[in-house]
Design a protein around this motif. Structure first.
Motif, PDB file in Angstrom:
ATOM      1  N   HIS A  65       8.732   3.512 -13.557  1.00  0.00           N
ATOM      2  CA  HIS A  65       9.919   3.428 -12.689  1.00  0.00           C
ATOM      3  C   HIS A  65      10.559   4.796 -12.506  1.00  0.00           C
ATOM      4  O   HIS A  65      10.972   5.144 -11.398  1.00  0.00           O
ATOM      5  N   LEU A  70      12.193   4.928  -8.782  1.00  0.00           N
ATOM      6  CA  LEU A  70      12.921   3.667  -8.727  1.00  0.00           C
ATOM      7  C   LEU A  70      14.109   3.699  -9.669  1.00  0.00           C
ATOM      8  O   LEU A  70      15.068   2.956  -9.512  1.00  0.00           O
ATOM      9  N   ASP A  71      14.026   4.548 -10.674  1.00  0.00           N
ATOM     10  CA  ASP A  71      15.082   4.611 -11.687  1.00  0.00           C
ATOM     11  C   ASP A  71      15.375   6.076 -11.975  1.00  0.00           C
ATOM     12  O   ASP A  71      14.527   6.944 -11.757  1.00  0.00           O
ATOM     13  N   ASP A  90      20.190   8.420  -3.422  1.00  0.00           N
ATOM     14  CA  ASP A  90      19.502   7.167  -3.081  1.00  0.00           C
ATOM     15  C   ASP A  90      18.735   7.282  -1.773  1.00  0.00           C
ATOM     16  O   ASP A  90      17.609   6.813  -1.659  1.00  0.00           O
ATOM     17  N   THR A  94      14.806   6.904  -1.358  1.00  0.00           N
ATOM     18  CA  THR A  94      14.237   5.890  -0.467  1.00  0.00           C
ATOM     19  C   THR A  94      13.212   6.533   0.454  1.00  0.00           C
ATOM     20  O   THR A  94      12.115   6.026   0.663  1.00  0.00           O
ATOM     21  N   ARG A  97      10.076   7.348  -1.457  1.00  0.00           N
ATOM     22  CA  ARG A  97       9.256   6.159  -1.711  1.00  0.00           C
ATOM     23  C   ARG A  97       8.536   5.742  -0.441  1.00  0.00           C
ATOM     24  O   ARG A  97       7.372   5.363  -0.454  1.00  0.00           O
ATOM     25  N   ARG A  98       9.275   5.859   0.646  1.00  0.00           N
ATOM     26  CA  ARG A  98       8.739   5.440   1.923  1.00  0.00           C
ATOM     27  C   ARG A  98       7.539   6.308   2.300  1.00  0.00           C
ATOM     28  O   ARG A  98       6.579   5.828   2.869  1.00  0.00           O
ATOM     29  N   PHE A 103       3.406   1.037  -4.020  1.00  0.00           N
ATOM     30  CA  PHE A 103       3.639   0.186  -5.200  1.00  0.00           C
ATOM     31  C   PHE A 103       2.766  -1.047  -5.195  1.00  0.00           C
ATOM     32  O   PHE A 103       2.541  -1.657  -4.147  1.00  0.00           O
ATOM     33  N   PHE A 105       3.087  -4.476  -7.714  1.00  0.00           N
ATOM     34  CA  PHE A 105       3.722  -5.073  -8.889  1.00  0.00           C
ATOM     35  C   PHE A 105       2.852  -6.180  -9.452  1.00  0.00           C
ATOM     36  O   PHE A 105       1.850  -6.589  -8.846  1.00  0.00           O
ATOM     37  N   SER A 107       3.662  -9.321  -9.827  1.00  0.00           N
ATOM     38  CA  SER A 107       3.717 -10.485  -8.955  1.00  0.00           C
ATOM     39  C   SER A 107       4.777 -10.233  -7.898  1.00  0.00           C
ATOM     40  O   SER A 107       5.492  -9.238  -7.950  1.00  0.00           O
ATOM     41  N   PHE A 108       4.867 -11.158  -7.004  1.00  0.00           N
ATOM     42  CA  PHE A 108       5.822 -11.062  -5.918  1.00  0.00           C
ATOM     43  C   PHE A 108       5.756  -9.719  -5.218  1.00  0.00           C
ATOM     44  O   PHE A 108       6.685  -8.924  -5.263  1.00  0.00           O
ATOM     45  N   ASN A 109       4.621  -9.477  -4.613  1.00  0.00           N
ATOM     46  CA  ASN A 109       4.407  -8.225  -3.912  1.00  0.00           C
ATOM     47  C   ASN A 109       4.619  -8.329  -2.416  1.00  0.00           C
ATOM     48  O   ASN A 109       4.796  -7.322  -1.761  1.00  0.00           O
ATOM     49  N   LEU A 110       4.550  -9.567  -1.916  1.00  0.00           N
ATOM     50  CA  LEU A 110       4.496  -9.714  -0.465  1.00  0.00           C
ATOM     51  C   LEU A 110       5.731 -10.448   0.049  1.00  0.00           C
ATOM     52  O   LEU A 110       6.284 -11.306  -0.655  1.00  0.00           O
ATOM     53  N   PRO A 123       5.444  -1.003   5.368  1.00  0.00           N
ATOM     54  CA  PRO A 123       6.078   0.297   5.075  1.00  0.00           C
ATOM     55  C   PRO A 123       6.133   1.200   6.308  1.00  0.00           C
ATOM     56  O   PRO A 123       7.139   1.874   6.537  1.00  0.00           O
ATOM     57  N   ARG A 168      -1.469  -2.680   1.146  1.00  0.00           N
ATOM     58  CA  ARG A 168      -0.187  -2.203   1.627  1.00  0.00           C
ATOM     59  C   ARG A 168       0.167  -0.870   0.982  1.00  0.00           C
ATOM     60  O   ARG A 168       0.648   0.047   1.632  1.00  0.00           O
TER      61      ARG A 168
END
Ligand SMILES: Nc1ncnc2c1ncn2[C@@H]1O[C@H](COP(=O)(O)OP(=O)(O)OP(=O)(O)O)[C@@H](O)[C@H]1O
Ligand SMILES: [Mg+2]
Lengths: 274, 852
Positions: A65, A70-71, A90, A94, A97-98, A103, A105, A107-110, A123, A168
């Motif tokens: 992170h 992210l952190d 921030d 952003t 990252r863009r 990234f 993860f 789970s819950f990637n989409l 993106p 992605r």
């Protein structure tokens, strides 16, 4: 947004895609104070596939992170390319990252309302950038899901979802891709598909990938394995195999078990009475 | 289990708080309505109770028509007072005068309180020195004792900035203006029967009052005080024996009871009227409650599954949700009742604002208000939460173990079928309503039921509509990925979007329906004015009250005019005119057809002679009257038989029986005119004529002259005032609907924590996240508003069609107003999104992606 993302450097380059210097991350204060990372220096080679391993709570996710923007680090420096993340707000983070980070993860990637194709191009869409169709086709063919592009995430298997997530992450040609236990929820076959895809993107496209994993056979896909324990980098292994990784891990477990024995020297029987 | 419930309450306090706020607003409206009418009731009761004498003798009035007091004032003469005072048991009997149409002029020379809407006028009274019989009490000063003195009420003094010792101009019913000196300020009391409705009060000494307002030695009432020990009833019975026939004798108690009953029924009507709007708000709030609990249950699927997995029964799970709802309802209702007091004050303010000042200051909260509010608040909440609670129980225990489960959504098929059936029924009803020509009430009722069916049908179909319509509405945003995401967020859970937008839909349906009806009424009266009124100028009394004939005399010979004629009216019981009678109009048949163009189906105005009458076809048909029929009318002067010589098509406010001036005089018409019509001579300079007329009317401050445009404008103003008043009552429902959008967005932002985290992780800026939420809100609001508007306008049109026989012949659609509603709804949506959008954009990326 007309500017193009920095392309991944060719494999021959030795300059790291990202590096940290004295990276320290402390959570909480007083009694609840936890030093998740303790002055970590690490270089993540460009065009290399790096795996990060270590026992639960050793700081792997935290390291990822902080390195990915992210952190915020408590102290120390983090560079992606030659951008100093501590200097970014921030908005800057952003943008970074863009443009430079991808990234995956556990789970819950989409985004559930978008189909596979839209998720892959998301993106670029968000950044208002044109999709490089040639590159898109290459990536889609590599994940082998061309016939599933119009499917919503709910209509894909877990392994397929993770492959779409990888696509992605790669589609915007980031300088570096971070994956936190991307195969953590998958069976061995699906894991192999996802890892195989990550490996090929390193070999064929020179992508830089950093992956956190608990699985020695997943780590074996990497060029290099970095071992974390208690917020420190304790070891590393080049050109790992599942066996050599397992070997190292066993050694750590013995060491940590021994350390625990030392600090907690009261006889077990005393505790039983409590 | 209870512990889990309470924990749940705490964990979701913000979201439940918003739901609670919706309940609170709705309950506040309900309790506010009750508090408002109860307070009004008490204030009025106090007034009536405090000032009734033992017995009141009055001349009986046969008629209950408009302007009755002026056109047919019932009077008693002093011989009756003498007779009554000689009845054994009478301690004192005083003749009293109370007359309307006594206009006090403000310092600007204009009538005081002239903005108070039709019907309100000043009053004149005579002073009673016996405190036991007095109507008013002195606030300050000395009671008036001669013809140059007057007492006025304290409110009028405040409005006109009058002090004791100053002179005040007062226009009498005869048209004469007097300028007495103010010697006292009096408490207004219950002047005017219906409460403090009179705009001013002037009190003279008895002799002067009789002289100025009636004739010497005439009164409108005798107020009687009984000797100690004589009961009201005994005295009344004794008085009844001696007074002339046609005289009414009532005990004070009877009057109090009658007034109270009368008040109650009027306040009941007011209460029902306001409650309708309160219930609309409640209905909208129910949507919001349903939606919130549905979302809470959906979001807690895993938690509820865990409860089930560790052994909770279905019933327990349902109960958890219902207990949550109950606690929220109880808290919200309690606060809502308190807020109701604010609403009651607001309603009073609203009435003040729209020209109906009401007496009393205190707020009355009786147990019934508490009971109703709790009942309504709790029942509505529990009923609304019932379906989500039942659904919660269907969560399978295994859901706790899986990662991405949701409660199985039932198909929309049954709902769609239900909606389609209702719409079909609505179309059938509307078709029947439109076909039943002639009976407008019946048609309008059918259309009304049809509208209700259609509204519920559309609410049922809303999820299906939402998918398609959002697609279209989102076109302007679809070129950005943020816009597409917002659109898909709206479409992904169509039930939720439908319920959220549905709340707004209800409000907008009603608002646009009213808008169309109001615009149509305006346009129809315009048409009537254009078609029927051929006069260039119309002179009327203040608020269209009858005015003295002197006004006509002043303008009749104005140079540059070709026709100047007037109309009069007198009440009479007529066939088809009801128990209270109707005003019969008298005109000069040779003149009037040059300024009023009535459409005669048979005969014509010029056929009118003494002993004949014309009437509108509608009344004629309903009562089997045709040309040649002889009709019997009971006028103030007894029964007259008139021959029908013509029938005309009713045109807006031109309806009823019309005869000539000589005939109406025979029927007891006083020299008071309803209107004077003036037509400029061909080629005359109309504005010069106007200037002359204005000058000629200077001595008559209560007479107002209007050209056609002004005349229309005055009617427009009255209609739009009523429209705005009703819209103001609907505003609360719309506020609740907007609150619903806030709640839905806040909940869905929360629900999408991980998704938003993901979007942020891959480079979505805060601004883009905010924009996404804003667009979502905008789409929802515009969807609800647009569908509501289509429905409202459709039914506005249908209602207008069905009201053609009632004179709403033209269809008017105020596009600007409708666009304004739409824009306001959109703005409401955006305002609703401010907080959820802020929350979404502030979301900590790391926390978001690691949320379970
Ligand atoms: N937000 C936080 N607040 C406080 N402490 C935290 C927070 N996040 C992580 N920690 C602590 O920091 C340490 C490192 O956590 P981290 O998530 O990096 O471990 P990890 O190596 O990824 O473990 P795992 O393999 O279980 O995912 C842990 O001791 C954890 O308790
Ligand atoms: Mg981790």
């Amino acid at each position: 947004m007309t500017e193009n993302p920095p392309l991944p450097e060719p494999i021959t380059t030795t300059a790291p895609a990202a590096r940290t210097h004295g990276l320290t991350k402390i959570y909480g204060e007083g009694d609840t104070r936890v030093t998740a990372l303790d002055s970590v220096d690490i270089e993540l080679g460009a065009g290399k596939f790096t795996a990060i391993m270590g026992p639960s709570g050793s700081g792997k996710s935290t390291l990822m992170h902080c390195t990915a923007g992210l952190d915020k680090a408590t102290s120390g420096e983090v560079f992606i390319g030659d951008v100093d993340l501590s200097k970014l707000n921030d908005k800057g983070l952003t943008k970074l990252r863009r443009e430079s980070v991808g990234f995956v993860f556990q789970s819950f990637n989409l985004v559930p309302t978008l189909n596979a194709r839209e998720n892959i191009t998301l993106p670029m869409d968000i950044a208002g950038r044109k999709v490089d169709t040639e590159w898109f086709d290459t990536v889609v063919d590599t994940i082998g899901l061309r016939d599933r592009l119009t499917h919503k995430p709910a209509e894909l298997s877990g392994g397929q979802q993770q492959r779409v997530a990888c696509a992605r992450a790669l589609a915007s040609r980031p300088a570096i891709v971070f994956a936190d236990e991307p195969t953590g929820n998958l069976d061995s076959r699906s894991s192999a598909e996802v890892l195989g895809f990550l490996r090929r993107s390193v070999d064929e496209f020179g992508q830089t990938i950093v992956m956190v994993t608990h699985d020695p056979s997943a780590a074996a896909y990497a060029d290099r394995v970095v071992f974390l324990a208690d917020g420190h980098v304790v070891d590393e292994l080049l050109d790992p195999t599942a066996d050599s990784v397992l070997d190292r891990m066993k050694r750590f477990e013995l060491q940590t078990a021994a350390a625990a024995q030392q600090t907690n020297s009261e006889p077990p029987s005393a505790q039983a009475g409590a | 289990m209870l512990k889990a419930t309470l924990r749940g309450l705490l964990a979701h306090r913000l979201r439940l708080g918003l739901t609670g706020f919706a309940i609170l607003l709705a309950v506040a409206f309900v309790s506010g309505t009750y508090i408002f009418t109860d307070s009004l009731h008490q204030a009025l009761n106090n007034l009536t109770n405090s000032q009734q004498p033992d017995v009141v003798v009055s001349a009986k009035t046969q008629f209950g028509t408009q302007f009755n007091d002026e056109l047919a004032p019932p009077t008693l003469n002093s011989s009756v007072v003498t007779t009554v005072s000689k009845v054994p048991g009478v301690a004192d009997a005083v003749g009293w005068i109370q007359i309307r149409n006594v206009t006090m002029l403000g310092p600007d020379g204009k009538p005081l309180g002239s903005n108070q809407g039709p019907g309100s006028s000043g009053q004149g009274q005579s002073w009673i020195s016996n405190p036991a019989l007095a109507v008013n009490t002195l606030d300050s000063g000395q009671a008036p004792s001669n013809s140059s003195q007057v007492a006025i009420d304290t409110t009028a003094a405040k409005n006109g900035d009058f002090k004791i010792g100053q002179q005040v101009s007062i226009v009498l019913p005869s048209g004469q203006t007097v300028r007495p000196t103010i010697t006292a300020l009096v408490n207004r009391g219950l002047s005017g029967g219906g409460g403090g409705g009179a705009s001013s009060l002037a009190v003279w000494d008895p002799a002067t009052a009789a002289q100025l307002l009636l004739k010497p030695n005439e009164f409108t009432q005798i107020r009687v005080q009984a000797q100690p020990g004589v009961s009201q009833q005994t005295l009344a019975d004794a008085i009844k024996k001696v007074v002339p026939p046609g005289t009414q004798v009532q005990t004070g108690q009877e009057i109090t009871d009658n007034t109270a009953a009368n008040l109650s029924s009027r306040l009941d009507f007011l209460n029902t009227f306001l409650l309708v709007f309160a219930l609309i708000s409640l209905f909208v709030a129910a949507f919001l409650i349903y939606n919130t609990f549905s979302m809470l249950v959906a979001q807690r699927t895993r938690e509820l599954a865990l409860l089930r997995a560790i052994g909770a029964t279905r019933r327990q799970v349902t109960r958890t949700v219902l207990i949550e709802a109950l606690v929220v309802a109880l808290i919200a209702t309690t606060v809502g009742i308190l807020a109701g007091m604010g609403v009651a004050l607001g309603l009073r303010g609203l009435f003040n604002l729209f020209g109906a000042p009401l007496p009393g200051n205190g707020l009355v909260v009786i147990p019934r208000t508490f009971l109703f509010s709790y009942l309504i608040g709790v029942v509505v909440t529990l009923v609304s939460a019932w379906i989500p609670a039942r659904r919660a129980a269907t969560v399978p225990p295994v859901a706790a173990l899986r990662d991405d489960v949701s409660i199985p959504t039932r198909s929309l098929r049954i709902r769609t079928l239900f909606g389609a059936l209702l719409i079909g029924g609505a179309i059938g009803l509307a078709y029947n309503g439109l076909r039943s020509t002639g009976d407008a009430t019946n048609a309008a009722t059918l259309i009304g039921i049809s509208a209700l069916c259609a509204l519920i049908g559309v609410l049922a179909l809303a999820p299906i509509l939402a998918r398609g319509i959002l697609m279209v509405l989102a076109l302007p945003f679809a070129w950005t990925s943020v816009g597409r995401l917002a659109r898909e967020n709206g479409r992904r859970n169509p039930r939720r979007t439908a319920a959220t937008a549905g709340a707004l839909m209800i409000g907008l349906t009603l608002m646009s329906l009213l808008s169309v009806v109001a615009a149509s009424t305006t346009k129809s009266t315009d048409a009537v004015v254009n078609d029927v009124i051929g006069a260039d100028f119309i002179v009327t009394g203040q608020n269209f009250r009858p005015m003295p004939h002197a006004v006509f005399d002043a303008v009749k010979n104005t140079p540059g005019t070709s026709v100047t004629t007037y109309s009069r009216a007198t009440p009479a019981l007529v066939p088809g005119g009801g128990d209270e009678g109707q005003l019969v109009t008298g005109v000069d048949p040779t003149q009037i057809n040059q300024v009023i163009n009535l459409d005669f189906i048979q005969g014509s105005l010029s056929d009118l002679t003494d002993g004949s009458v014309v009437l509108d076809t509608k009344t004629a048909e309903a009562n089997g009257i045709g040309v040649g029929t002889r009709v019997l009318l009971l006028s103030q002067k007894g029964v007259v038989e008139l021959k029908v010589v013509g029938l005309y098509a009713p045109a807006g406010f031109f309806t009823g029986y019309v005869t000539n001036l000589a005939q109406i005089e025979q029927m007891g018409a006083l020299p008071l005119d309803l209107a004077v019509y003036i037509k400029a001579a061909p080629g005359a300079d109309v504005s010069a004529v106007r200037t002359t007329l204005d000058n000629e009317l200077k001595p008559f401050p209560t007479a107002q002259i209007q050209d056609q445009t002004q005349f229309k404008q005055q009617i427009h103003d009255q209609i739009s005032r009523l429209l705005v008043f009703i819209l103001a009552l609907l505003v609360l429902a719309v506020i609740i609907a907007v609150l619903g959008i806030v709640n839905t967005l806040a909940l869905s932002v929360f629900e999408r924590t991980r998704e938003i985290g993901l979007l942020r992780a891959i480079g979505t800026t805060r601004k883009q996240v905010r924009r996404m939420v804003f667009v979502e809100a905008l789409l929802m609001a515009v969807f609800g508003a647009a569908v509501g508007m289509i429905l409202g306008v459709t039914y506005g049109i249908l209602l207008q069609r069905s009201l053609i026989p009632e004179g709403i012949t033209e269809l008017g659609i105020n596009v600007g107003q409708l666009v304004l509603f739409l824009v306001l709804a959109a703005v409401g949506g955006i305002i609703a999104a401010v907080w959820p959008a802020w929350r979404a954009s502030r979301m900590d990326v790391l926390k978001a992606i690691s949320t379970d």
